[in-house]
Design a protein around this motif. Structure first.
Motif, PDB file in Angstrom:
ATOM      1  N   GLN A 252      32.084  40.153  69.553  1.00 15.58           N
ATOM      2  CA  GLN A 252      30.759  39.872  70.115  1.00 15.58           C
ATOM      3  C   GLN A 252      30.736  38.562  70.893  1.00 15.58           C
ATOM      4  O   GLN A 252      30.206  38.493  72.002  1.00 15.58           O
ATOM      5  CB  GLN A 252      29.716  39.851  68.999  1.00 15.58           C
ATOM      6  CG  GLN A 252      29.474  41.194  68.346  1.00 15.58           C
ATOM      7  CD  GLN A 252      28.432  41.105  67.244  1.00 15.58           C
ATOM      8  OE1 GLN A 252      27.519  40.277  67.278  1.00 15.58           O
ATOM      9  NE2 GLN A 252      28.566  41.947  66.241  1.00 15.58           N
ATOM     10  N   TRP A 253      31.279  37.502  70.302  1.00 11.94           N
ATOM     11  CA  TRP A 253      31.248  36.203  70.971  1.00 11.94           C
ATOM     12  C   TRP A 253      32.350  36.064  72.013  1.00 11.94           C
ATOM     13  O   TRP A 253      32.305  35.172  72.857  1.00 11.94           O
ATOM     14  CB  TRP A 253      31.390  35.077  69.958  1.00 11.94           C
ATOM     15  CG  TRP A 253      30.247  34.953  69.000  1.00 11.94           C
ATOM     16  CD1 TRP A 253      29.109  35.706  68.960  1.00 11.94           C
ATOM     17  CD2 TRP A 253      30.139  34.001  67.942  1.00 11.94           C
ATOM     18  NE1 TRP A 253      28.295  35.287  67.929  1.00 11.94           N
ATOM     19  CE2 TRP A 253      28.909  34.237  67.283  1.00 11.94           C
ATOM     20  CE3 TRP A 253      30.955  32.978  67.466  1.00 11.94           C
ATOM     21  CZ2 TRP A 253      28.478  33.486  66.197  1.00 11.94           C
ATOM     22  CZ3 TRP A 253      30.542  32.219  66.383  1.00 11.94           C
ATOM     23  CH2 TRP A 253      29.303  32.473  65.755  1.00 11.94           C
ATOM     24  N   GLY A 254      33.384  36.898  71.935  1.00 10.77           N
ATOM     25  CA  GLY A 254      34.474  36.819  72.898  1.00 10.77           C
ATOM     26  C   GLY A 254      35.434  35.671  72.657  1.00 10.77           C
ATOM     27  O   GLY A 254      36.118  35.219  73.587  1.00 10.77           O
ATOM     28  N   PHE A 255      35.541  35.206  71.421  1.00 11.42           N
ATOM     29  CA  PHE A 255      36.438  34.088  71.126  1.00 11.42           C
ATOM     30  C   PHE A 255      37.885  34.561  71.167  1.00 11.42           C
ATOM     31  O   PHE A 255      38.274  35.487  70.460  1.00 11.42           O
ATOM     32  CB  PHE A 255      36.117  33.512  69.746  1.00 11.42           C
ATOM     33  CG  PHE A 255      37.035  32.392  69.321  1.00 11.42           C
ATOM     34  CD1 PHE A 255      37.043  31.195  70.009  1.00 11.42           C
ATOM     35  CD2 PHE A 255      37.893  32.550  68.236  1.00 11.42           C
ATOM     36  CE1 PHE A 255      37.886  30.158  69.627  1.00 11.42           C
ATOM     37  CE2 PHE A 255      38.729  31.519  67.849  1.00 11.42           C
ATOM     38  CZ  PHE A 255      38.734  30.322  68.543  1.00 11.42           C
ATOM     39  N   GLU A 256      38.683  33.915  72.001  1.00  8.12           N
ATOM     40  CA  GLU A 256      40.089  34.295  72.165  1.00  8.12           C
ATOM     41  C   GLU A 256      41.049  33.252  71.602  1.00  8.12           C
ATOM     42  O   GLU A 256      42.259  33.383  71.753  1.00  8.12           O
ATOM     43  CB  GLU A 256      40.390  34.530  73.649  1.00  8.12           C
ATOM     44  CG  GLU A 256      39.622  35.698  74.249  1.00  8.12           C
ATOM     45  CD  GLU A 256      39.990  35.952  75.698  1.00  8.12           C
ATOM     46  OE1 GLU A 256      40.251  34.958  76.421  1.00  8.12           O
ATOM     47  OE2 GLU A 256      40.028  37.121  76.104  1.00  8.12           O
ATOM     48  N   GLY A 257      40.502  32.223  70.988  1.00  6.16           N
ATOM     49  CA  GLY A 257      41.346  31.156  70.472  1.00  6.16           C
ATOM     50  C   GLY A 257      41.958  31.479  69.122  1.00  6.16           C
ATOM     51  O   GLY A 257      42.022  32.635  68.691  1.00  6.16           O
ATOM     52  N   VAL A 258      42.377  30.434  68.454  1.00  4.17           N
ATOM     53  CA  VAL A 258      43.103  30.555  67.186  1.00  4.17           C
ATOM     54  C   VAL A 258      42.143  30.362  66.022  1.00  4.17           C
ATOM     55  O   VAL A 258      41.273  29.484  66.057  1.00  4.17           O
ATOM     56  CB  VAL A 258      44.242  29.517  67.136  1.00  4.17           C
ATOM     57  CG1 VAL A 258      44.820  29.395  65.736  1.00  4.17           C
ATOM     58  CG2 VAL A 258      45.341  29.889  68.124  1.00  4.17           C
ATOM     59  N   ILE A 259      42.299  31.177  64.991  1.00  3.61           N
ATOM     60  CA  ILE A 259      41.573  30.986  63.740  1.00  3.61           C
ATOM     61  C   ILE A 259      42.562  30.468  62.705  1.00  3.61           C
ATOM     62  O   ILE A 259      43.595  31.089  62.444  1.00  3.61           O
ATOM     63  CB  ILE A 259      40.896  32.277  63.260  1.00  3.61           C
ATOM     64  CG1 ILE A 259      39.810  32.702  64.262  1.00  3.61           C
ATOM     65  CG2 ILE A 259      40.277  32.095  61.878  1.00  3.61           C
ATOM     66  CD1 ILE A 259      39.062  33.958  63.883  1.00  3.61           C
ATOM     67  N   ILE A 260      42.233  29.299  62.141  1.00  2.00           N
ATOM     68  CA  ILE A 260      43.114  28.614  61.189  1.00  2.00           C
ATOM     69  C   ILE A 260      42.469  28.645  59.815  1.00  2.00           C
ATOM     70  O   ILE A 260      41.290  28.287  59.668  1.00  2.00           O
ATOM     71  CB  ILE A 260      43.333  27.142  61.606  1.00  2.00           C
ATOM     72  CG1 ILE A 260      43.828  27.047  63.045  1.00  2.00           C
ATOM     73  CG2 ILE A 260      44.301  26.443  60.659  1.00  2.00           C
ATOM     74  CD1 ILE A 260      43.895  25.618  63.582  1.00  2.00           C
ATOM     75  N   SER A 261      43.199  29.047  58.804  1.00  2.00           N
ATOM     76  CA  SER A 261      42.636  29.029  57.458  1.00  2.00           C
ATOM     77  C   SER A 261      42.393  27.595  57.015  1.00  2.00           C
ATOM     78  O   SER A 261      43.022  26.660  57.521  1.00  2.00           O
ATOM     79  CB  SER A 261      43.586  29.710  56.469  1.00  2.00           C
ATOM     80  OG  SER A 261      44.569  28.803  55.983  1.00  2.00           O
ATOM     81  N   ASP A 262      41.490  27.406  56.066  1.00  2.00           N
ATOM     82  CA  ASP A 262      41.396  26.101  55.431  1.00  2.00           C
ATOM     83  C   ASP A 262      42.583  25.945  54.483  1.00  2.00           C
ATOM     84  O   ASP A 262      43.360  26.879  54.262  1.00  2.00           O
ATOM     85  CB  ASP A 262      40.055  25.954  54.690  1.00  2.00           C
ATOM     86  CG  ASP A 262      39.575  24.505  54.667  1.00  2.00           C
ATOM     87  OD1 ASP A 262      40.426  23.586  54.694  1.00  2.00           O
ATOM     88  OD2 ASP A 262      38.357  24.281  54.623  1.00  2.00           O
ATOM     89  N   TYR A 263      42.724  24.772  53.927  1.00  2.00           N
ATOM     90  CA  TYR A 263      43.895  24.387  53.134  1.00  2.00           C
ATOM     91  C   TYR A 263      44.071  25.340  51.939  1.00  2.00           C
ATOM     92  O   TYR A 263      43.261  25.353  51.034  1.00  2.00           O
ATOM     93  CB  TYR A 263      43.679  22.955  52.646  1.00  2.00           C
ATOM     94  CG  TYR A 263      44.913  22.179  52.285  1.00  2.00           C
ATOM     95  CD1 TYR A 263      45.622  22.449  51.132  1.00  2.00           C
ATOM     96  CD2 TYR A 263      45.355  21.131  53.090  1.00  2.00           C
ATOM     97  CE1 TYR A 263      46.734  21.715  50.787  1.00  2.00           C
ATOM     98  CE2 TYR A 263      46.464  20.380  52.757  1.00  2.00           C
ATOM     99  CZ  TYR A 263      47.161  20.678  51.607  1.00  2.00           C
ATOM    100  OH  TYR A 263      48.259  19.938  51.273  1.00  2.00           O
TER     101      TYR A 263
END
Length: 717
Positions: A252-263
């Motif tokens: 929906q938002w079109g985010f193409e970047g990286v998703i990083i988990s929290d620690y």
């Protein structure tokens, strides 16, 4: 993602083994600092084996360059590393904590301090920060309120845009830019009982209206990375939340970047109770869209087994690896892995300039909460001053939580700051008590100094690690024996000005009843002492406003201005209305509260045109006059209310702000323009909806009813 895949990344993807692809998804700690549980492990062995794609907690030009050299020259494919760190409110130069800086209501300031933090971080080899933190926070028991922009989604969204732009600059490829990470998606600030890492209970409407907008604003601003929260949403941990991460954020938002988990958050899907083991946890996170496993080794250990069993496909792994490689491409690391231009940037040579900006940021972040009898400012140096309390000369505490690479010895606490300003005054210093624990033996000496002084500066509050992560406080008041010290000093009858250092509103209503003045000094960073001196002596007239409501009692928590109307709203004469028997409904200080050394009058609030159709714009203007004795800066807040809608709307919603610097007796007009999109709200299907009818607009210095001017516009759809 594949639509914008570069030829280089495509070639690398064809050349990589499965293990090398999974390795790109693995982020390990360099161990220079510790920011979470567990041991950092042997990241160098993992690097040489091609099973790590990025590192955190390692900075310093020489160290980073050598590790990057090994990645580029001694691994099979020569893929450079990303180096990440928690650059939250400064790297070497430390600025006020985000909650304090939000008090400035100044996006230009927020962007400027993030830009300096990026310059200093990049000069030491960093290419990514785990900031900004965009969790709307309405519960001062939650320690991470210190890292937030406060209680309002509109204000936090402006904070998001400014910080992303400041960190990333105009071009992410620039060696002096670093990738920003919007965290923690979403509603982490609503942890039950204000307890860190606890479950979250919010309605879908609150999620869409309060907690998601700052992240959507960050995505629109081009943020490079997103970090999901440790917590759950509708009983599904965010780290494995397909509907939010994959369907909403990506599609929906079109985010193409990286998703990083929290620690270690992927591993924690097991104790969350949604995964039986690390293999299942890895599969859930990857399919939800999490690209990088931060310090969990869950992907390295679990994905080969998950692939073999069919729990994940090669396509899932390829998509994540491509996104990581594309971030490295966008950072320019393949062409310039050492970011040589950053080496030439001598941030030490700009130390004075950066500290001047830190001083300005700090004084703009100090909120004058009370000033009985106009004791402040103290324009003539007193003959004798007593500086008392455990925060008076607490150099380390000025750093606040998440203080980057700031050094204790570089911090200026209150005592030397005041000595520099009042160099002809005799300043008597006694801590009285420690911040927490200890005994009360020092109170007698402190009281003795107070009795001898013309004026007392009483410096109270929290130790810096009492705010931030893993720092929830069920009783957010003065810790230790500070109340005993304060009451003894106040009992002397001498004029007392309280400097209150904390990462949250401290619930001390008795203190405001007795002290002549109280300043919220939060944790102000490198130039704390000089900034406080500027305010106390009148070199700077306070201009900051509270970005959170300040509770009168912890029984009110959570308390915030944008609540929804009740069918039985509070009525003093009606027992059967929404109220307490033993407390007022209102906070001690409302959102936007902040006094000045001058007096501002707001008048002539106009809204034009008076009738709007979809797609049109409306201009809101208000006249502000300085009726006081000194120059000062006023921030005008613009709110709206939709009194009748298909969905019950909040009693007030912040929609804009404007500033005016005014000399005595000067008048200026503050003006903003809104579109009808700004008047829309999520309908029953959560899609934006503009409805016909009257919209009420308000303008004033705070969210307090009696502070606001009102005007109306009619929407025709």
């Amino acid at each position: 993602m594949s639509a914008r895949l570069t030829d280089r990344v495509a070639r690398l993807m064809r050349a990589m083994t499965i293990d090398e692809k999974i390795g790109q998804l693995n982020m390990l700690s360099g161990g220079l600092v510790v920011t979470g549980p567990g041991e950092p492990g042997d990241y160098m062995a993992a690097l040489k084996a091609g099973s790590v794609g990025s590192l955190l907690n390692l900075f310093g030009r020489g160290q980073v360059r050598e590790v990057q050299r090994i990645a580029v020259e001694e691994t099979r494919l020569g893929i450079p590393l990303i180096f990440g760190y928690d650059v939250i409110h400064g790297h070497r130069t430390i600025f006020p904590i985000p909650l304090a800086e939000a008090s400035a209501f100044d996006p230009a300031l927020w962007e400027r301090t993030a830009r300096i933090a990026a310059l200093e971080a990049a000069a030491e080899g960093l290419t990514l920060t785990f900031a900004p933190m965009l969790d709307v926070s309405r519960d001062p028991r939650w320690g991470r309120m210190a890292e937030s922009g406060g209680e309002d989604p509109w204000l936090t969204a402006r904070f998001a845009i400014a910080k992303v732009k400041g960190f990333q600059g105009d071009d992410l490829k620039s060696p002096l830019s670093i990738a920003a990470t919007a965290k923690h998606l979403a509603a982490y600030g609503a942890s039950v009982a204000g307890r860190d890492y606890a479950q979250v209970e919010v309605s879908e409407r609150s999620l869409h209206e309060v907690y998601l907008p700052p992240f959507e604003a960050a995505v629109a601003a081009g943020v490079a990375a997103i970090m999901p929260a440790f917590t759950d949403m509708d009983n599904i941990p965010l780290t494995a939340h397909v509907a939010i991460l994959r369907d909403m954020v990506r599609r929906q938002w079109g985010f193409e970047g990286v998703i990083i988990s929290d620690y270690t958050a992927i591993n924690e899907l097991v104790p969350h109770g949604v995964a039986a083991d690390v293999t299942e946890a890895a599969a859930l996170a990857l399919k939800a869209g999490v690209d990088i496993d931060l310090m969990g080794l869950a992907y390295v250990e679990g994905l080969p087994k998950a692939l073999q069993s069919g729990a994940v496909s090669m396509e899932h792994i390829d998509q994540a690896a491509q996104r990581v490689l594309m971030l490295k491409e966008e950072l320019g690391l393949f062409d310039d892995p050492y970011r040589d231009a950053a080496v030439k940037f001598d941030h030490k040579a700009r130390r004075v300039e950066h500290r001047d900006i830190a001083r300005d940021a700090a004084r703009r972040s100090i909120v004058l909460l009370s000033n009985r009898g106009n004791i402040l400012p103290v324009t003539q140096p007193p003959r004798r001053v007593a500086m008392l309390g455990p925060l008076a000369n607490a150099q380390a505490e000025m750093l606040g939580p998440w203080s980057g690479a700031g050094l204790i010895e570089d911090m200026v606490p209150f005592l030397p700051g005041m000595r520099a300003a009042w160099h002809e005054s005799e300043i008597l210093y006694a801590p009285g008590v420690s911040i927490e624990g200890g005994d009360t033996k020092g109170i007698e000496a402190a009281v003795g100094f107070a009795e001898r002084a013309d004026i007392v500066l009483l410096c109270l509050g929290e130790e810096r690690y009492m705010s931030g992560e893993a720092a929830s406080r069920a009783r957010p008041d003065l810790p230790g024996h500070q109340e005993a010290l304060a009451r003894a000093v106040l009992a002397t009858g001498k004029p007392v000005i309280v400097l209150l250092s904390s990462g949250r509103p401290l619930i001390v209503p008795w203190l405001f009843e007795v002290a002549q003045a109280v300043l919220a000094t939060w944790f102000l960073g490198s130039e704390a002492g000089h900034a406080v001196a500027d305010v106390i002596t009148g070199q700077w007239s306070p201009s900051a406003k509270l970005p959170v409501s300040w509770p009168a009692d912890r029984g009110q928590v959570p308390v915030f201005y944008a609540h929804r109307p009740s069918g039985r709203p509070m009525a003093p004469a009606n027992r059967y209305s929404s109220k307490y028997l033993d407390l007022p409904n209102e906070p001690l200080f409302p959102f936007g509260h902040g006094l000045s050394y001058t007096r501002f009058t707001h008048r002539d609030f106009n809204v034009s045109p008076s009738e709007l159709r979809a797609g049109a714009k409306v201009t809101l203007s208000v006249s502000v006059r300085n009726d006081g004795p000194v120059a000062g800066e006023e921030t005008v807040l613009f709110f709206l209310r939709d009194p009748v809608a298909s969905v019950s709307r909040p009693v007030l919603e912040l929609k804009g702000m404007g500033k005016a610097w005014l000399e005595p007796r000067q008048t200026k007009t503050v003006e903003i323009t809104l579109s009808t999109d700004d008047l829309a709200f999520p309908g029953t299907d959560y899609a934006p909806r503009l409805e016909p009818g009257v919209i009420e607009f308000f303008a004033g210095p705070s969210a307090r009813d009696e502070d606001l001017l009102k005007a109306e516009v009619h929407v025709v759809v």
